[in-house]
Every structure is written in C-alpha cells, then in structure tokens.
Write an enzyme that holds these catalytic residues in place. Structure first.
Site, PDB file in Angstrom:
ATOM      1  N   ASP A   2       0.860  -1.181   0.000  1.00 12.25           N
ATOM      2  CA  ASP A   2       0.000   0.000   0.000  1.00 12.25           C
ATOM      3  C   ASP A   2       0.900   1.237   0.000  1.00 12.25           C
ATOM      4  O   ASP A   2       2.063   1.178   0.436  1.00 12.25           O
ATOM      5  CB  ASP A   2      -0.897  -0.027   1.233  1.00 12.25           C
ATOM      6  N   ASP A   8       0.004   5.069   0.910  1.00 15.89           N
ATOM      7  CA  ASP A   8      -0.137   6.008   2.025  1.00 15.89           C
ATOM      8  C   ASP A   8      -0.128   5.270   3.361  1.00 15.89           C
ATOM      9  O   ASP A   8      -0.910   4.345   3.580  1.00 15.89           O
ATOM     10  CB  ASP A   8      -1.439   6.801   1.884  1.00 15.89           C
TER      11      ASP A   8
END
Length: 642
Positions: A464, A466
């Site tokens: 991922d 952020d």
C-alpha cells in the site's frame, strides 16, 4: 447486407441484456468482453424466445417485431441508469511507462496467424451451402419447416427419424437459423456465415476472459493455440451444434474458474447462464451443468470459507435451473421423447459387451490425438502438463477445474458405456471427434492455468502507498489526502526496505486507493506528478517499484478495484505475469488492505506506520498473518532477517 443486419440485431439485443445484468450485479468487464459476450447473450435471448412465442401463437416470421418490445424495455432501463454505463468497464491507472498499449512483435505475429485462420474459415463456410453436409442437413430442414409454417408444426416431435433427423434434439441451432432466414430468406450459403462469426466472437471472448488472469502475450498465445487446431477450425466452417457447445461450455468453465477471485456473484451468474444455455444446444450440456454444480460443491467441502457456501451454490444452481428448466418443461409439454435413450438397451450383458470393446474406444481416441491434421499437439501437451503438475491439481485454486473435468469426462464415458447399445464402434467412430471438441475450450484454459505459473519465478510484494511508503495525509494535509508532490514524505526506513527487497530479488508493486481523483479533489496530472516524484526518490536510494496500480474511483461506485475488493491485485497479477499469488505478500496499514489480500489469496502483513493503532486488528473479523511496526521490519521478516 441482410445477414449483417441479423447479426447486428443480435448484438444489440445481447448488449442491452448484458448491460442490465452487469448493472444489477455490479460486474465490470472490458470492452472486448462486453462486445463478445453480447453476441452470445443475443443468440441466447433470440433462440430461447422461440418456444415462448410459439406457445403464445406468435408467427415466428414476425418474431423480430416482438423483440423490438424487449429492446424498448431495455432501452428504458438504460435511460434510467445511464449514469452507470461508463462504470461498466474496468478502469485502472498504472504509473507512466508501465501500461502496455502498443503490440509487441510476438503479439503481432500471433494475431496475424489468428487472422489468417479466420479468413480461411470464412472462405470454407462461404464455399458450400449448408445442405452439402448430408449428416447435418437436418438443422436446415428444421429451420425451413419452422420458417415456412411460422411455428413449430403440429406433431413435429412425433415425426419419425425417416422424416426428420432427431426431432427430439435441442433446437438452439434450428431456431438460430430460422432467425437468419427471417432476414435473408432461404439462402443456404449465407446462413453458413453464422459459423465464422461465432468463431470470431468465441476467440475474442476467450481472450477477454483469459486477460482477467494472464498477461496479454500469454492470453493471445492461448487463443492462437486453440484457434489453429485443425479440428476446431474445421468445425467452425459448417453449421453444427457441437461448435456452439464448445463455445458456451468453454466460456462457462472459465467464469466458474474465477470463483473466489473477486465478484463471485457476477462470475457465478455468468457461468450458470452459459451452462444453462448449453442444455438448449445439445443434450450433452446436461453433463457439463451437473459437473459444474458438483465441482463447486467439492470446493466448498474440501476448502470451506466463511461467508461462502450454500448461497453460492444456490446462485449457480438457480441460474442453471432458471434457464435450463424451461427447455425441459417445453419438451414435457410437447411430449418429446429422447430417441437415444431406450430403457430396453440397459442390461448387464450390453454393459459388459461395451466394456469388452473398450479398446475400440481407446483406439479412436489415440487416432484423434496422434493422427495427422487432427488435434496435433493439443492433447499431448494437455496430458504432459497434467502429469507434470499432478501435485497441484487438487490445490484450492485448482480443485474446481480438476473435479469439473474429471466428472464431465466420466459422464461422457458413462454415456458411451450405457447408451450405445451394442453399437460402441459406430458411435465412437462418428462422435469421438465432436466430443473432444466439446472439451477443447475447457482444456485450453486448464492448460493455461497449469503452465502460467512456470513462466516466472520472480518474487513479488504488494505494498500500500499512504501510511506504508509515505506518511499518511490524515492530520497532515488540508484534505487528509496525499495528492501533490509537495505532500510526499517517506516513512523512515522505507527507502532502505525497498532497496533490500530489490537486492534480494523481490519486485515491489504498489496497490493503492486514490479516490481523491474520483472525488474531484485532484487531477490525474497531480497524481502522475506525485507518482513520478515517489519513483525518483525510491530509485535514487537504489530501490525500485515494478508496477503501480491505483483505483481512482469513488468508493460509492462499488467498483471491483477499490480495496477491500481484490481487483487491483488481480490486475497487477495479469499485467506482471505473477503466477502464484499464494506466494506473494501484501503489506498495508489498514483493515481493507488485509481483507483485499485475503480475498486474493495473498499473505497479509499489517504495519502500524499508518492509520491502524496497536491492537486494533484484534477486533477485525479477518486478521492479518503478521504485524510489524513499519515496512522496514516487514521486509526484514520477508527476507529472513527478523
């Protein structure tokens, strides 16, 4: 021109039907899949409508006018929900330089070979009228009877074999030919062109569904492999029901194979519809429909999953029954008897005779496999892969396909043994090639699944963005999103971790929701600029990112790529030729990352450098496999350092 009009109208009917189904199920497909599947659904709607209109006393010569009403209804539905039309097609955003648009030289060569084969099929189909093939002239005779009478003639199903060949057989193909005659009149050369058209859309549908699992070159190669088998091309050149069964059952098997890989409801509904329609094409469709139900049951019993089970079975069973049962009801109402099934033929002596003559069946099989201008290498490669991959055949991701093929094969074998009387030699000689065609699409996709994992031994880690690579924007930026290059700040240790992964042979792939674009808070240009700065920073420290896949939809669009949906993971697997997702890791900072990983069959790792607080995962229904403080610690675990 009139023939093209008949085909175009089928496409229109099918496209409206598919749009409604996809809109209701929130099913997303590519443009190629939409167009190809529209053709087959158009065939289905038209042919399945014939018995209903015949029952209502509607003149079959005017059936196209009745279908205008169905288009009107579908049009009203479209106008009511047209805002969702653009959401039907899959939309993924990849970082600049990662998306492959232009065709490569191998792809061009393979597509050229397919195009040459298609032209050859068109030439063959256009050269001969349908009744040049005396064994298949019954299809044209039935269609002409229906068209001339404007209905199914009274007493039709009571005709003897001397009057009409197999009046008890499913009428899918005669109904389709009747539809073409409505536009062209009695033209036995033009009606043959239905077959090349079907050949083309079969290949494009197979390709579009394969692209959900494989990269583009491999998908084109698989389609080239099946398209250029002599038997497949030969059967595509003249009117016969066997080719339609090959097309429908092959596609149904492919959709069923995606069970557990995303929108299960959508895949199950499409699979059940195509299996149900196969019963309208040939009686053998029953074998495939039952095998599909039992294969799904085997998967649920051997690999039970919470939230999957009886409801999924009901979706498959309900879809097959809703489409197949009307045909059985029609046969019952019309008093149709199956001429191939005679109870007096069933006896132990007949069964023993056929078992004694089993070498005859095996001899015909080997002639098809090894004979010149037959199946060539197709079945030899199939059995070679099955033997080499025997340890993988009953794994969770293969159990449905393996059990389906096994049960369907046993069903055909039982049919040979129990339903041929004492004429096994005759039936084997006249049907074995057609029966092998029925399994061709199924076997092609099965071979592709078995072979694909060996194309690459690369190791992948999904990450991922952020909260894992860069510091999350919540409480740090005005909108709470990291939308601009100025907002980018790497989590401490991230750049070193990405360098370590690269040096150890792992390829990092970013999977990230970016609904700030869908909300209109930033533009794609802003996102691209931010992505470029992130890549620059990673590569400056010796690391790299093999692919970046963003979902830019608003979460309320209910797309298949917004995490926790696993669509982006599957997209990345196809684009990057990832063979076995079960060997990959997904590192994220939220519950939706963990759920997406689990749905895709990827090992999940939660890090606390983002939005999740310590101990929060204990409250989640689906828990991560591992928990670490940040990407640096997680990469250390993957590399065996922690």
């Amino acid at each position: 021109m009139s023939f093209l009009l008949s085909m175009a109208y089928l496409m229109v009917i099918g496209s409206f039907t598919l749009y409604i189904v996809a809109d209701v199920l929130k099913y997303k497909c590519s443009l190629i899949e939409f167009v190809s599947l529209s053709f087959f659904l158009g065939l289905a709607v038209v042919t399945v409508s014939f018995p209903a209109f015949n029952f209502l006393g509607v003149d079959l010569k005017n059936i196209k006018w009745v279908l205008y009403c169905s288009l009107f209804i579908a049009g009203l539905y479209f106008l009511r929900s047209k805002k969702n039309f653009t959401g039907l097609f899959s939309r993924y955003f990849a970082a600049p330089g990662k998306a492959r648009i232009g065709l490569t030289v191998p792809e061009i060569l393979l597509l050229s070979g397919i195009a040459i084969e298609l032209l050859w099929v068109v030439f063959l189909a256009w050269s001969y009228p349908v009744d040049s093939h005396d064994a298949l002239a019954g299809y044209a005779l039935k269609a002409k009877m229906f068209y001339s009478a404007g209905s199914i003639p009274p007493g039709f199903f009571g005709y003897t074999e001397g009057m009409v060949a197999h009046p008890d057989y499913p009428l899918f193909l005669p109904f389709l030919m009747t539809w073409v005659y409505e536009f062209t009149g009695f033209n036995d050369c033009t009606v043959q062109l239905v077959m090349p058209v079907t050949y083309f859309f079969t290949l494009t549908l197979y390709y579009s569904v394969a692209r959900k699992r494989f990269d583009r070159l491999f998908s084109i190669g698989a389609v080239f492999f099946i398209a250029t088998v002599p038997q497949v091309a030969d059967y595509a050149a003249f009117i016969n029901a066997d080719y339609f069964l090959f097309a429908f059952v092959g596609a149904a098997f492919m959709y069923l194979s995606f069970y557990g890989r995303g929108n299960d409801k959508g895949y199950l509904v499409l699979s059940s519809a195509l299996f149900g329609l196969s019963v309208w094409i040939k009686n053998e469709g029953i074998v495939f429909a039952v095998s599909a139900l039992l294969a799904l049951l085997a998967r649920m019993l051997l690999y039970p999953e919470k939230g999957k089970g009886s409801k999924d079975m009901l979706w498959l069973l309900g879809g097959i029954a809703a489409i197949a049962l009307p045909w059985f009801a029609f046969k019952k109402f019309m008093g149709v008897m199956n001429n191939d099934i005679n109870p007096s033929d069933y006896s132990m002596s007949v069964l023993w005779t056929n078992f004694r003559d089993l070498p005859i069946l095996l001899d015909f099989l080997q002639r098809q496999v090894f004979g010149p201008k037959k199946w060539n290498l197709f079945w030899m490669i199939f059995w070679t892969l099955v033997i080499l991959k025997r340890r993988d055949l009953l794994r969770k991701e293969r159990i449905i396909q393996t059990v389906f093929i096994l049960l369907a094969s046993l069903g055909y074998f039982a049919g040979y043994m129990a339903m041929t009387g004492t004429n096994l030699y005759f039936y084997a000689n006249t049907t074995i090639s057609r029966f092998m065609l029925h399994f061709a699409g199924i076997s092609m996709f099965y071979m592709a699944l078995l072979a694909y994992g060996d194309l690459s031994r690369r190791k992948f880690v999904f990450i991922d963005r952020d909260g894992v690579i860069n510091v999350d924007g919540k409480g740090r930026t005005p909108s709470g999103y990291v939308m601009e290059a100025a907002h980018l700040a790497f989590v401490p240790g991230t750049l070193e971790a990405l360098k370590d992964l690269k040096e150890a042979g792992y390829q990092s792939v970013v999977i990230s929701n970016q609904q700030c674009v869908g909300k209109g808070l930033c533009s794609m240009a802003d996102l691209e600029a931010l992505t470029a700065k992130m890549l620059e920073g990673v590569r400056a420290r010796g690391g790299d990112i093999a692919g970046i896949f963003y979902c830019t939809h608003h979460k309320d669009e209910h797309c298949g790529c917004h995490k926790p949906a696993p669509g982006l993971i599957y997209k990345a697997a196809g684009e990057l030729s990832i063979g076995d997702l079960g060997e990959c890791y997904f590192i994220g900072d939220s519950e939706r990352d963990v759920v997406a990983a689990k749905r895709a069959g990827v090992k999940s790792i939660l890090v606390r450098s983002g939005i999740s607080s310590e101990g929060e995962e204990e409250k989640w229904e689906i828990k991560p496999d591992r928990v670490f403080n940040d990407l640096k610690e997680a990469s250390g675990f993957i590399l065996g350092k922690k």
